[in-house]
Write a protein that holds these residues in place. Structure first.
Motif, PDB file in Angstrom:
ATOM      1  N   PHE A 163       0.830  -1.104  -0.029  1.00 30.60           N
ATOM      2  CA  PHE A 163      -0.007   0.166  -0.120  1.00 30.60           C
ATOM      3  C   PHE A 163       0.854   1.209  -0.074  1.00 30.60           C
ATOM      4  N   ALA A 164       0.382   2.039  -0.824  1.00 32.63           N
ATOM      5  CA  ALA A 164       1.182   3.371  -1.117  1.00 32.63           C
ATOM      6  C   ALA A 164       2.345   3.213  -2.104  1.00 32.63           C
ATOM      7  N   SER A 165       2.657   2.102  -2.385  1.00 33.28           N
ATOM      8  CA  SER A 165       3.577   2.004  -3.518  1.00 33.28           C
ATOM      9  C   SER A 165       3.535   2.629  -4.712  1.00 33.28           C
ATOM     10  N   GLY A 166       2.184   2.895  -4.818  1.00 28.39           N
ATOM     11  CA  GLY A 166       1.508   3.370  -6.213  1.00 28.39           C
ATOM     12  C   GLY A 166       2.122   4.888  -6.147  1.00 28.39           C
ATOM     13  N   SER A 167       2.107   5.730  -4.983  1.00 30.01           N
ATOM     14  CA  SER A 167       2.545   6.989  -5.039  1.00 30.01           C
ATOM     15  C   SER A 167       4.054   7.138  -4.825  1.00 30.01           C
ATOM     16  N   ALA A 168       4.738   5.906  -4.423  1.00 27.67           N
ATOM     17  CA  ALA A 168       6.108   6.018  -4.715  1.00 27.67           C
ATOM     18  C   ALA A 168       6.611   5.968  -6.059  1.00 27.67           C
ATOM     19  N   ALA A 169       5.919   5.322  -7.230  1.00 29.50           N
ATOM     20  CA  ALA A 169       6.317   5.611  -8.207  1.00 29.50           C
ATOM     21  C   ALA A 169       6.190   6.883  -8.972  1.00 29.50           C
ATOM     22  N   VAL A 170       5.337   7.716  -8.452  1.00 25.61           N
ATOM     23  CA  VAL A 170       5.307   9.134  -8.975  1.00 25.61           C
ATOM     24  C   VAL A 170       6.378   9.967  -8.070  1.00 25.61           C
ATOM     25  N   VAL A 171       6.564   9.662  -6.855  1.00 25.95           N
ATOM     26  CA  VAL A 171       7.507  10.530  -6.242  1.00 25.95           C
ATOM     27  C   VAL A 171       8.914  10.249  -6.882  1.00 25.95           C
ATOM     28  N   ALA A 172       9.116   8.920  -7.179  1.00 24.61           N
ATOM     29  CA  ALA A 172      10.549   8.649  -7.585  1.00 24.61           C
ATOM     30  C   ALA A 172      10.858   9.383  -8.880  1.00 24.61           C
ATOM     31  N   MET A 173       9.714   9.811  -9.823  1.00 19.44           N
ATOM     32  CA  MET A 173      10.075  10.669 -10.932  1.00 19.44           C
ATOM     33  C   MET A 173      10.707  11.693 -10.675  1.00 19.44           C
ATOM     34  N   ALA A 174      10.529  12.372  -9.511  1.00 24.00           N
ATOM     35  CA  ALA A 174      11.039  13.808  -9.522  1.00 24.00           C
ATOM     36  C   ALA A 174      12.443  13.425  -8.382  1.00 24.00           C
ATOM     37  N   TYR A 175      12.209  12.400  -7.255  1.00 22.82           N
ATOM     38  CA  TYR A 175      13.319  12.422  -6.181  1.00 22.82           C
ATOM     39  C   TYR A 175      14.054  11.072  -6.222  1.00 22.82           C
ATOM     40  N   GLN A 176      14.115  10.333  -7.178  1.00 16.77           N
ATOM     41  CA  GLN A 176      14.850   9.195  -7.095  1.00 16.77           C
ATOM     42  C   GLN A 176      16.364   9.534  -6.958  1.00 16.77           C
ATOM     43  N   TYR A 177      16.838  10.813  -7.528  1.00 20.76           N
ATOM     44  CA  TYR A 177      18.219  11.399  -7.329  1.00 20.76           C
ATOM     45  C   TYR A 177      18.380  12.515  -6.702  1.00 20.76           C
ATOM     46  N   GLY A 178      17.284  12.629  -5.806  1.00 18.21           N
ATOM     47  CA  GLY A 178      17.146  14.040  -5.240  1.00 18.21           C
ATOM     48  C   GLY A 178      16.925  14.109  -3.875  1.00 18.21           C
ATOM     49  N   VAL A 179      16.485  15.085  -3.226  1.00 18.01           N
ATOM     50  CA  VAL A 179      16.484  15.399  -1.719  1.00 18.01           C
ATOM     51  C   VAL A 179      14.802  15.489  -1.357  1.00 18.01           C
TER      52      VAL A 179
END
Length: 432
Positions: A163-179
């Motif tokens: 649960f909430a891994s769906g929003s994780a995929a969207v967050v990672a678009m911007a912050y997989q390499y950020g803060v």
């Protein structure tokens, strides 16, 4: 002592929130060290350092306790005359320094067993001249095995939550390499990306998960999860249940992914020979579309007893956001989205999100002992450039805003307590 305990609680919570998307990124970064006789041994990891400058409002001063949403500064850098904050740090990033090892075995033509162990360093900060309550401990994020068959797979152990891994995929678009959002401005911990202003953090849990084969683009996942409890609600008669149905299909040059998720968790509190039971629940929907160089992702969720970032959030155990002082669960909703353009080795991402909290009758009454978060939103832009497939340079900006309710004890109603912060940063990542 109270201040130290509060800071320790927030620091531990920030460490918990430091997110790792190993599950989604591992397939792209694996390095195989051994592959023979049906056995495969691989490794993946990341080392990062990001400079971050924080400017804006310091920790709001109020006669009543503010519940949820606070970016605590502990008075270390706020100007008492202007109540403004200027602070900088070197952080490990949203994913953080990590090392993972996997071992798989083909035990028959149709059955394969896979396993993975991943560890993270909580933060890379030096802590010289700063508080020392955030040690450089190792956080073992994932330790699981998975049996894969033509009829689906069964995964067991400690893993990134369903649960909430769906929003994780969207967050990672911007912050997989950020803060992004640093969780706690003066603590040396992994950061929070945009979690808290719309997206939720799935967390890492002990679980047993079944994933069905994909049929006509559809796939079902069901997990029984070690239940969430707090210092007050210490019992849960049944495991937490997470469920997902997703759709993943390619149409010409476009890929479409739809993800629907839910969770249910029952908690109980025993006091004066009386057991009080509550049901925590939430539902989330996410959509991601890739068309050539353009990627779009977004979604929303609603639930009761969740909090702003994780289920049963209790960054301040004496005043948790998921329930009021009478034990009534608060209802929340969140929305999030990102648009990304990819050109050669560059990616530009623009997005934002918002969290809304529905106040309880106690929150709105004259007897409220505190002021509760009502909404929290952010907007951001990130730019990445990749060198040689393993070095990523990142530049980012985020504007974060929080509102708390009006003070109902004031005849005229005190204007909303607010906090607005700007997070700016640049860093480098080495991935494998």
């Amino acid at each position: 002592m109270r201040r130290l305990h509060s800071l320790c609680s927030r620091t531990a919570f920030a460490i918990l929130l430091g997110a790792v998307w190993l599950s989604s990124s591992r397939a792209k970064a694996d390095v195989t060290l051994f592959d023979a006789d049906g056995w495969t041994f691989r490794t993946s990891g990341l080392v990062a350092a990001h400079y971050q400058l924080i400017m804006g409002d310091a920790d709001p001063k109020n006669s009543k306790t503010l519940i949820g949403g606070r970016i605590q500064d502990e008075g270390l850098s706020g100007n008492s005359n202007t109540n403004k904050l200027v602070m900088s740090d070197i952080r490990s990033g949203f994913i953080g320094t990590q090392m993972g090892f996997g071992l798989s075995r083909q035990i028959s033509p149709t059955v394969r067993v896979d396993s993975f162990l991943a560890a993270n360093v909580n933060g890379i900060n030096s802590n010289r001249g700063q508080d020392t309550v955030a040690p450089k401990a190792v956080d073992y994020r994932e330790a699981w095995a998975q049996v894969e068959t033509p009829y689906g797979s069964v995964k067991f152990g400690r893993m990134f939550g369903l649960f909430a891994s769906g929003s994780a995929a969207v967050v990672a678009m911007a912050y997989q390499y950020g803060v992004g959002h640093p969780c706690a401005v003066n603590a040396s911990t992994i950061a929070c990306g945009s979690v808290g202003a719309g997206p939720l953090y799935a967390g890492f849990d002990a679980a047993i998960r079944y994933t069905s084969p994909r049929i006509a683009g559809f796939q079902l996942q069901l997990a029984v999860v070690d239940p969430d409890v707090t210092s007050k609600e210490k019992m849960s008669p049944l495991p937490r249940v997470d469920a997902e149905i997703n759709y993943d299909q390619t149409f010409g040059g476009a890929r479409v992914r739809l993800i629907g998720q839910s969770m249910v968790n029952r908690i109980e509190n025993s006091q004066n020979m009386t057991v009080t039971a509550k049901t925590i629940w939430a539902a989330m929907g996410t959509a991601l579309v890739d068309i050539g160089a353009l990627s779009i992702g977004g979604g929303g969720w609603t639930g009761k007893g969740i909090g702003e970032r994780v289920p049963l959030e209790a960054a301040d155990p004496s005043n948790p956001l998921f329930e009021d002082q009478n034990g009534v669960l608060r209802q929340q909703a969140g929305f999030y989205g990102n648009v990304q353009v990819n050109y050669m080795d560059n990616s530009l991402t623009v997005g934002g999100g918002e969290l809304l909290v529905k106040l309880t009758d106690l929150d709105l009454s004259m007897q409220t002992p505190s002021l509760t978060l009502t909404d929290q939103y952010e907007g951001h832009v990130t730019l990445n450039h990749k060198f040689g497939g393993c070095l990523v340079v990142n530049v980012e900006y985020m504007r974060w805003h929080t509102d708390w309710q009006n003070d109902p004890t004031s005849p005229a109603g005190t204007p909303n307590q607010q906090q607005t912060l700007n997070f700016m940063g640049a860093g480098m990542n080495y991935i494998w």
